[in-house]
Design a protein around this motif. Structure first.
Motif, PDB file in Angstrom:
ATOM      1  N   SER A   1      95.434 -19.941 -55.442  1.00 33.11           N
ATOM      2  CA  SER A   1      94.923 -18.786 -55.279  1.00 33.11           C
ATOM      3  C   SER A   1      95.202 -18.990 -56.307  1.00 33.11           C
ATOM      4  O   SER A   1      96.057 -18.263 -57.437  1.00 33.11           O
ATOM      5  N   MET A   2      93.874 -18.098 -56.889  1.00 35.90           N
ATOM      6  CA  MET A   2      93.819 -17.026 -58.378  1.00 35.90           C
ATOM      7  C   MET A   2      94.427 -15.832 -57.274  1.00 35.90           C
ATOM      8  O   MET A   2      95.187 -16.065 -58.782  1.00 35.90           O
ATOM      9  N   LYS A   3      95.124 -15.313 -56.421  1.00 40.02           N
ATOM     10  CA  LYS A   3      95.795 -14.343 -56.443  1.00 40.02           C
ATOM     11  C   LYS A   3      97.448 -14.322 -56.543  1.00 40.02           C
ATOM     12  O   LYS A   3      97.581 -13.753 -56.783  1.00 40.02           O
ATOM     13  N   SER A   4      97.516 -15.398 -55.901  1.00 43.71           N
ATOM     14  CA  SER A   4      99.075 -15.692 -56.179  1.00 43.71           C
ATOM     15  C   SER A   4      99.188 -16.143 -57.710  1.00 43.71           C
ATOM     16  O   SER A   4     100.390 -15.691 -58.482  1.00 43.71           O
TER      17      SER A   4
ATOM     18  N   SER B   1      97.821 -14.113 -60.106  1.00 43.14           N
ATOM     19  CA  SER B   1      97.112 -13.247 -60.316  1.00 43.14           C
ATOM     20  C   SER B   1      98.607 -11.648 -60.030  1.00 43.14           C
ATOM     21  O   SER B   1      99.140 -11.285 -61.059  1.00 43.14           O
ATOM     22  N   GLU B   2      99.370 -12.992 -59.163  1.00 42.43           N
ATOM     23  CA  GLU B   2     100.640 -11.934 -59.686  1.00 42.43           C
ATOM     24  C   GLU B   2     101.693 -12.330 -60.667  1.00 42.43           C
ATOM     25  O   GLU B   2     101.794 -11.359 -60.673  1.00 42.43           O
TER      26      GLU B   2
ATOM     27  N   SER C   1     100.794 -11.018 -64.134  1.00 42.24           N
ATOM     28  CA  SER C   1      99.703 -10.045 -63.439  1.00 42.24           C
ATOM     29  C   SER C   1      99.847  -8.948 -65.422  1.00 42.24           C
ATOM     30  O   SER C   1     100.202  -9.191 -65.920  1.00 42.24           O
TER      31      SER C   1
END
Length: 120
Positions: A39-42, A44-45, A48
């Motif tokens: 995912s984009m979330k993973s 971006s983590e 970062s």
């Protein structure tokens, strides 16, 4: 430094892709991502702002060890060690053994990222 192609694909589709590759039903094409996130979330983590600054610090300061990087960056060694292992697993950083000690020196391998994401 090399450019890394990053792909975003949900776990279920990624699993099917890997099974198709293993079965010979699909052959990855040149130019396809070599690093995948679910995912984009993973993504971006991992990439970062704080971690991108860490990559810049490694390039600019060329620390001889995690301990030195900790001193320069103000981040705890345990936190850095975990982040650097993650970076290393994706091919963003290489941990080089020092001949003169047991310390490992972080070396950035990639800072140019091409992110490919499809609307699912």
């Amino acid at each position: 430094m090399k450019k890394i192609r990053i792909g975003i694909m949900p776990n279920d589709k990624f699993r099917k892709r890997m099974m198709d590759i293993a079965a010979g039903k699909y052959k990855p094409k040149a130019g396809e991502p070599s690093v995948w996130f679910s995912s984009m979330k993973s993504l971006s983590e991992v990439l970062s702002d704080r971690n991108m600054q860490l990559l810049r610090t490694i390039i600019e300061e060329r620390p001889a060890s995690i301990k030195e990087l900790s001193s320069i960056s103000g981040r705890r060694s345990s936190n850095l060690s975990r982040t650097l292992k993650t970076f290393e697993s994706y091919g963003f950083v290489k941990m080089e053994k020092q001949a003169s000690s047991r310390a490992k020196r972080p070396v950035v391998k990639a800072v140019d990222f091409n992110i490919q994401a499809a609307v699912m």
